[in-house]
Design a protein around this motif. Structure first.
Motif, PDB file in Angstrom:
ATOM      1  N   THR A  76     -16.000 -60.269  19.680  1.00  0.00           N
ATOM      2  CA  THR A  76     -15.554 -60.703  18.354  1.00  0.00           C
ATOM      3  C   THR A  76     -15.649 -59.548  17.358  1.00  0.00           C
ATOM      4  OG1 THR A  76     -16.350 -62.918  18.856  1.00  0.00           O
ATOM      5  CG2 THR A  76     -15.892 -62.436  16.558  1.00  0.00           C
ATOM      6  N   THR A  80     -12.570 -57.748  15.589  1.00  0.00           N
ATOM      7  CA  THR A  80     -12.497 -57.737  14.133  1.00  0.00           C
ATOM      8  C   THR A  80     -12.307 -56.314  13.613  1.00  0.00           C
ATOM      9  OG1 THR A  80     -13.936 -59.657  14.090  1.00  0.00           O
ATOM     10  CG2 THR A  80     -13.696 -58.439  12.038  1.00  0.00           C
ATOM     11  N   LEU A 231     -12.371 -63.209  12.724  1.00  0.00           N
ATOM     12  CA  LEU A 231     -13.600 -63.899  13.125  1.00  0.00           C
ATOM     13  C   LEU A 231     -13.285 -65.263  13.731  1.00  0.00           C
ATOM     14  CD1 LEU A 231     -15.947 -62.987  10.146  1.00  0.00           C
ATOM     15  CD2 LEU A 231     -16.118 -62.207  12.496  1.00  0.00           C
ATOM     16  N   THR A 280     -19.245 -65.089   8.751  1.00  0.00           N
ATOM     17  CA  THR A 280     -18.086 -65.285   7.875  1.00  0.00           C
ATOM     18  C   THR A 280     -18.507 -65.310   6.408  1.00  0.00           C
ATOM     19  OG1 THR A 280     -17.185 -66.660   9.639  1.00  0.00           O
ATOM     20  CG2 THR A 280     -16.019 -66.688   7.550  1.00  0.00           C
TER      21      THR A 280
END
Lengths: 299, 288
Positions: A76, A80, A231, A280
């Motif tokens: 991830t 990102t 995300l 986040t």
């Protein structure tokens, strides 16, 4: 309107107008977000009526025993970092180029934006087919160019699978940021550019000292949006690899889903969700503060 | 040539700039790369399985075969998935816009306590990714007994669509001059009347932009539908395509026909209403 509404206090009328949107938002967006925190401290299989409080057991299990979690977290973050830089640089270049006086600008814009409006799951299906080891586009092209040695199993080789999925993401997402950059470029003053030219500024100087400063708010917005979008990467990975081969393309959002909805361990799934939510929020909260401080930039 | 005779000249110059010509060539090449996947799927969709395996990927389909579309339609249950997609989209999109517009008007034009708090909550919601918390959403919808129902998918869609639309419309309503609503207030009109008679009509351009954008987003949505609509009878097009892909992936012609049929409605809407897309995206610049 009826007499009743006429006699209603203005503020009350306001609350009546606000109520439906607020209610549905609180019930189906805000509540699940709070509930997921509670769920992350409980053990629940999704079926039984009872759930049991287990403290931080789920977090401990996710962080120390889950063999997939760290890989998914790494993927991830990798995704990102790349997704914030690579597609946006292409978008930026495209926007600058399409902002020039070249023929066919609007058709070119349509071509680059078209993948954005296509369902991610269709993008995944299209690319999965192009990556087909036997009849797919890539390997057919390599064969016809006499480069058979380069043929690989694009989605089956764990060393390159994530790159292959990422390429599809680039194809899909470039047009989105491009439109935002193009809109931002509209705000660059032409008189300022001409004035700079007359003063003898070259191409680079104009870009560096006129265009770029005017685009700063747009760049911030694009940066934050692509960060958040990365995300939550889900559809395209789900559709292309389902996290495989050997979990090499697993992502946190999908792993949270898999733990809860497929393996029936809602506690662990919730713990992963909370970790991802915290990441986040670390992006969203500073951005919101910036937005409320410079409201005219954010629009 | 008259069109071209003006091209390649930078602002305030009359000479053709060779840099711009080079740039344009690069753009065209890249555009060709970008459009290649579409050409490839259209070609494949028109070929029989034999032709797919025995001709090159870019060989024109010599005897175009539309049979793939017919059989993919049946095999993929497109009549069911398209019907569900239409029902869900055609209820969710207008309803969502309407309640968002109401809320946005209240936040922008009615003096209320906490309206700042509500607005902040709303901006926060625009950035809240539901993909991150599919399981708790499933749990909540399940608590209402709405799994595998239209309201069960429409309610969470509304919940995650409302913030962006309120945010955009709030910005728009806030910019409408006070005089417009205050004159009506003095005449004794309620906020309901002012909203319906004055603000809804003036916001039509913004509403149309949001409508088109939301239509495509709702039509394409996958992750939430995957969790809530588990019964194949309730599937939407993206779920149907996913299933088709995993079941018949070696039936290349039909698979590509299925892709085209899934993608076409959104593509047509986009090509017809392009300018609304740009307007809808750039008035607020949030959301995907």
């Amino acid at each position: 309107m009826s007499k009743a509404s006429l006699s209603m206090r203005p503020a009350l009328q306001g609350y009546v107008l606000l109520a439906p949107a607020l209610l549905v938002y609180l019930l189906f967006a805000v509540y699940p977000m709070i509930d997921v925190i509670r769920m992350s401290f409980a053990s629940w299989n999704g079926l039984s009526a009872e759930s049991r409080f287990v403290g931080i057991d789920n977090y401990r299990a996710v962080l120390t025993q889950d063999p997939v979690f760290w890989g998914a977290l790494w993927n991830t973050l990798w995704w990102t970092a790349l997704a914030v830089v690579i597609p946006n640089l292409i978008s930026f270049g495209l926007a600058l180029a399409l902002n020039q006086n070249v023929p066919g600008r609007s058709s070119l814009r349509v071509v680059f934006y078209l993948p954005v409006i296509i369902a991610s799951i269709a993008v995944a299906t299209i690319w999965k087919w192009m990556y087909d080891p036997f009849f797919g586009l890539f390997n057919s092209l390599l064969t016809s160019w006499g480069l058979s040695d380069w043929i690989v199993d694009w989605l089956g080789d764990r060393k390159i699978a994530l790159w292959s999925v990422f390429a599809a993401h680039v194809w899909q997402s470039v047009g989105f940021s491009m439109v935002l950059f193009l809109a931002g470029l509209q705000s660059v003053s032409l008189t300022l550019i001409e004035a700079a030219r007359i003063d003898g500024a070259g191409r680079w100087a104009v870009f560096r000292h006129v265009t770029l400063p005017a685009l700063t708010p747009t760049i911030t917005i694009v940066f934050v949006l692509s960060l958040i979008n990365s995300l939550k990467a889900f559809d395209i990975v789900y559709g292309m690899t389902g996290g495989g081969p050997a979990q090499s393309t697993q992502m946190l959002a999908m792993w949270a889903y898999t733990q809860s909805m497929q393996l029936g361990d809602f506690g662990r799934g919730a713990a992963i969700s909370v970790i991802l939510l915290l990441i986040t929020l670390a992006v969203v909260v500073p951005y919101m503060r910036w937005m409320f401080r410079n409201p005219e930039d954010a629009r | 040539m008259s069109l071209l005779s003006q091209a390649f000249r930078p602002v305030g110059s009359n000479r053709v700039d060779p840099m711009l010509v080079a740039l344009w060539l690069a753009l065209v090449v890249l555009a060709l790369v970008w459009i290649t996947p579409f050409i490839f799927i259209v070609f494949t969709a028109l070929k029989s399985s034999d032709a797919v395996m025995n001709t090159s990927a870019f060989a024109l389909p010599t005897e175009p075969d539309f049979g793939n579309f017919v059989s993919a339609w049946q095999r993929g249950n497109f009549s069911t998935t398209a019907f569900n997609g239409v029902i869900i989209t055609f209820i969710k999109v207008p309803l969502g816009l309407f309640i968002s517009a109401m809320a946005a008007y209240a936040l922008a034009k009615v003096p209320m306590r906490f309206s700042k708090v509500f607005l902040a909550l709303c901006v926060f919601g625009t950035m809240l990714p539901f993909q991150v918390m599919l399981a708790p959403i499933f749990k909540q919808v399940n608590a209402f007994g709405l799994i595998n129902t239209y309201p069960g998918i429409i309610l969470p869609y509304l919940a995650f669509g409302v913030p962006y639309q309120v945010f955009i419309l709030h910005g728009f309503f806030a910019a409408v001059p006070k005089e417009l609503s205050e004159a009506a207030r003095i005449d004794g009109a309620s906020h309901f009347t002012i909203f319906r008679r004055i603000f809804l009509p003036v916001s039509l351009p913004v509403l149309s932009a949001l409508l088109i954008l939301d239509f495509v987003a709702t039509w394409n949505e996958f992750a939430m539908a995957l969790v809530i609509l588990q019964d194949p009878k309730m599937w939407t097009l993206p779920l149907g395509l996913m299933n088709f892909q995993s079941q018949f992936q070696s039936n290349y012609g039909e698979l590509n026909a299925a892709i085209i049929m899934t993608v076409l409605p959104a593509a047509i809407v986009y090509l017809m209403f392009q300018r609304y897309f740009v307007a809808g995206l750039t008035t607020g610049a949030v959301k995907e």
